[in-house]
Design an enzyme around this catalytic site. Structure first.
Site: not given
Length: 306
Positions: A12, A46, A69-70, A134
């Site tokens: 993304l 981050i 994101a993870y 998640y």
């Protein structure tokens, strides 16, 4: 306007880079550089909260777009602390800073916040009940933004793919090119979404925010492309278009299987189709064509393979 983009090297983030660069002075950050980088690039993990805070204070963004994101769904079951740090604690830090400095925040969440027991598309107001670490960590990230009280939009999406990174399309093509017979789950239903289309939806939200007098209309929105499929059906479309584009010589042997025949560490929702009427009503964003978007990505993969 100063803009901060996190996760800029991901699927993304790479699609957001050129769009956000046209919206203001962009600072892009990730642990590694993407193929095409912004003028102002900061290589940063981050997850290091103190370094992130210093960067925020230095550039003073009026808009933060958090594409970090993870996303390793199965690995998250064994790495719960890391998943929650990236997917929940990081958004809270960004949202707290945004509230304190009157900045806006765009954040991304997932269809995996739902348990998959519905047979109709999920609304933003439907009760979330994640079935995996998640999904739990992403839901906690949503709640962090609400708790912080900043001006935000959360875009929930599903089954994201592109011509780069790690995703279902590239995995299927890689296995097919190795000549392997494939078994793919046919009892999980969702909406495959091009990362490019999600980036364009994000840009449309920003454009609306910049219109004089527009009510920010913050909160949670669903965005996905316009077709719901099983993973098996998705794989069939991938191979069909790849043969048409001459990326594959022939269709691979593909067998549908149930989730019970293909056990995974993390539990997936069997139904995670998202209703997108709200984002259409508020921001005039309509779901993009699944067919056209997948063909475009297949063509991009073919071009990169040359």
């Amino acid at each position: 306007m100063n803009i901060l983009l996190t996760g800029a090297a991901g699927q993304l983030g790479s699609e957001l880079l050129p769009l956000l660069s046209a919206r203001g002075k962009l600072t892009a950050t990730d642990r590694s550089k993407p193929p095409t980088v912004a003028k102002n690039w900061v290589e940063l993990d981050i997850s290091n909260g103190s370094k992130l805070e210093r960067l925020l204070n230095q550039i003073q963004p009026g808009l933060i777009v958090n594409a970090a994101a993870y996303t390793a769904v199965d690995q998250a079951e064994d790495n719960e602390e890391t998943a929650f740090h990236i997917n929940a604690e990081l958004p809270l830090q960004l949202a707290t800073w945004a509230k304190r400095n009157s900045a806006r925040l765009i954040h991304y969440s997932t269809d995996y916040v739902f348990d998959g027991t519905f047979t109709r598309p999920y609304l933003e107001t439907d009760f979330p009940n994640p079935q995996s670490v998640y999904g739990e960590s992403k839901l906690e990230g949503e709640r962090a933004l609400e708790l912080a009280g900043c001006e935000y939009v959360i875009l929930r999406t599903s089954w994201v793919y592109s011509s780069h990174g790690k995703n279902f399309v590239l995995s299927m093509l890689d296995l097919a090119q190795k000549g392997l017979s494939l078994k793919v789950v046919d009892d999980q239903q969702g909406c495959p979404t091009s990362a490019r289309n999600l980036a364009l939806a994000s840009d449309a939200v920003i454009a609306a925010w910049q219109e004089p007098g527009f009510d920010a209309a913050g909160g949670v929105y669903h965005y996905c492309d316009d077709r719901s499929l099983s993973w098996y059906d998705f794989a069939n479309r991938i191979f069909s278009y790849a043969v048409e584009a001459r990326l594959l010589e022939r269709l691979p042997v593909l067998t549908p299987v149930s989730s019970s025949e293909f056990p995974q560490v993390a539990r997936r929702p069997k139904w995670s189709v998202l209703e997108t009427g709200k984002i259409n009503r508020i921001f005039n964003i309509q779901p993009a064509s699944f067919e056209g978007s997948l063909r475009t990505v297949i063509d991009q993969i073919k071009t990169r393979a040359k």
